[in-house]
Motif scaffolding. Structure first.
Motif, short mmCIF file in Angstrom:
data_model
loop_
_atom_site.label_atom_id
_atom_site.label_comp_id
_atom_site.label_asym_id
_atom_site.label_seq_id
_atom_site.Cartn_x
_atom_site.Cartn_y
_atom_site.Cartn_z
N GLU A 234 0.81 -1.21 0.00
CA GLU A 234 0.00 0.00 0.00
C GLU A 234 0.85 1.26 0.00
N ASN A 235 1.71 1.35 -1.00
CA ASN A 235 2.50 2.54 -1.25
C ASN A 235 2.35 2.92 -2.72
N ASN A 236 3.25 3.75 -3.21
CA ASN A 236 3.26 4.14 -4.62
C ASN A 236 4.61 3.82 -5.24
N LEU A 237 5.20 2.72 -4.83
CA LEU A 237 6.48 2.30 -5.38
C LEU A 237 6.30 1.85 -6.83
N GLU A 238 7.36 1.97 -7.60
CA GLU A 238 7.27 1.65 -9.02
C GLU A 238 8.58 1.04 -9.50
N GLY A 239 8.66 0.80 -10.79
CA GLY A 239 9.85 0.20 -11.37
C GLY A 239 9.84 -1.30 -11.24
N GLU A 240 10.98 -1.91 -11.51
CA GLU A 240 11.11 -3.36 -11.41
C GLU A 240 11.60 -3.74 -10.01
N ILE A 241 11.23 -4.92 -9.58
CA ILE A 241 11.70 -5.44 -8.30
C ILE A 241 13.12 -5.95 -8.51
N PRO A 242 14.10 -5.46 -7.77
CA PRO A 242 15.50 -5.78 -8.07
C PRO A 242 15.83 -7.26 -7.85
N ASP A 243 16.73 -7.77 -8.69
CA ASP A 243 17.15 -9.17 -8.60
C ASP A 243 17.86 -9.47 -7.29
#
Length: 285
Positions: A234-243
Motif C-alpha cells: 500500500e504505497n506508490n512504489l514503481e519500477g522493477e523489483i531488483p534481482d
C-alpha cells in the motif's frame, strides 16, 4: 526493593501511600488474570498520585493496559534512575515534555504505545543514549522523525507505526546499525526509499507499509540477508523489483501488494525458498 502486582485482578486506584516506599527499585503492575485462568488487563483507574515522585530509586516501572486518566504523569520525570518504562495502553493523553530525554537519561526500554500522546517527537530523544527499545505505536505524533534518533546506536527495536509522521526516513536512522526491527507502518512518510536502507544489515523485520512511499526499491535491499519479514504494501512504489532480493534467503513474509511495479514476475523470488507468505496483488506486473 521490589513490588510485583503482576498477574492479578487488582482494581481501583494506586494508593497515595505507595510514595512512602522510598527504597523501591522495581514496581511491576502489568497484566493480571481473571477467574478461570483467562489473562486480562488490570482495571486501575484515576490519575497516578504525585506521591510516586518520591520513588527516586525506581529502575523498572510497568503500568501496561489499565484505565488511567489525565496527562502523562509528571512525577515520572523524577525517576532519573529509571531503565524500563512500560505504559502501553494505559489511557494517558497529552504531550511529553520536550526535555524528557534529559530527565530520563538511563532508559533502556520505553513503551508508550496505544496511548493518546500527540505533538511532535522531541529532538531530545537523541539523548537517551542507552535506549535499546522504543515503542510509540498507535499515537498521534506528527511532524518529522528527528535526525537525533540516529544518536541511539544501541537501538534494536523501533516501532513508530500508526502515527502521522511525514518527511521521509531520516538519513541519520541508518547509523542505528544494531536495529533488528523497524516498524513505521501507517504514517505518511512519502518520498523514496534511500539506498542507505541496505546498511541496516541486522534487520529481521522491516515494515514500511501504508506510507505513500514513491520511487524504486533500492538494489541495496539485498544486503539485508537476515530479513524474515518485509512489508512495502500500500504505497506508490514503481519500477522493477531488483534481482538482489534473491539474497534474502531467510525471508518468510513478503508483502508488496498495491503498488505500481512493472515488468515480468521477478524470477529472483524463486530463490527465496523459505517464503511462506507472498502477496503481490495490484502491482501492475
Amino acid at each position: 526493593m521490589s513490588l510485583n502486582f503482576s498477574d492479578n485482578s487488582f482494581g481501583g486506584t494506586i494508593p497515595q501511600e505507595l510514595g512512602n516506599l522510598f527504597r523501591i527499585e522495581h514496581l511491576l503492575m502489568p497484566f493480571n488474570l481473571l477467574s478461570g485462568g483467562i489473562p486480562a488487563k488490570n482495571n486501575l483507574e484515576g490519575e497516578i498520585p504525585d506521591a510516586i515522585a518520591r520513588l527516586t530509586q525506581m529502575v523498572v516501572f510497568y503500568l501496561d493496559k489499565n484505565n488511567f486518566s489525565g496527562v502523562f504523569p509528571p512525577a515520572i520525570y523524577n525517576f532519573s534512575s529509571l531503565q524500563s518504562l512500560g505504559m502501553f495502553g494505559s489511557g494517558f493523553s497529552g504531550n511529553l515534555r520536550p526535555d524528557f530525554g534529559n530527565l530520563l537519561p538511563n532508559l533502556r526500554v520505553l513503551s508508550l504505545g496505544n496511548f493518546q500522546l500527540g505533538g511532535v517527537i522531541s529532538p531530545f530523544i537523541g539523548n537517551l543514549s542507552f535506549l535499546m527499545s522504543l515503542d510509540i505505536t498507535d499515537n498521534s505524533f506528527g511532524g518529522t522523525i528527528p535526525q537525533e534518533l540516529g544518536n541511539l546506536f544501541r537501538l534494536q527495536h523501533l516501532n513508530m507505526s500508526s502515527n502521522f509522521l511525514e518527511g521521509g526516513i531520516p538519513a541519520s536512522l541508518f547509523n542505528c546499525s544494531r536495529l533488528l526491527d523497524l516498524d513505521l507502518l501507517s504514517n505518511d512518510l512519502g518520498q523514496g526509499l534511500p539506498s542507505e536502507l541496505g546498511s541496516l544489515r541486522k534487520l529481521v523485520t522491516l515494515d514500511l507499509g501504508k506510507n505513500n512511499l514513491k520511487g524504486k526499491i533500492p538494489v541495496s535491499l539485498g544486503n539485508l540477508t537476515s530479513l524474515r519479514e518485509l512489508i512495502f504494501a500500500e504505497n506508490n512504489l514503481e519500477g522493477e523489483i531488483p534481482d538482489t532480493i534473491a539474497r534474502l534467503t531467510q525471508m518468510v513474509d513478503f508483502l508488496l501488494y498495491t503498488n505500481h511495479f512493472y515488468g515480468v514476475f521477478p524470477l529472483a523470488i524463486y530463490n527465496v525458498s523459505s517464503l511462506k507468505c507472498l502477496i503481490m496483488v495490484s502491482l501492475g506486473i
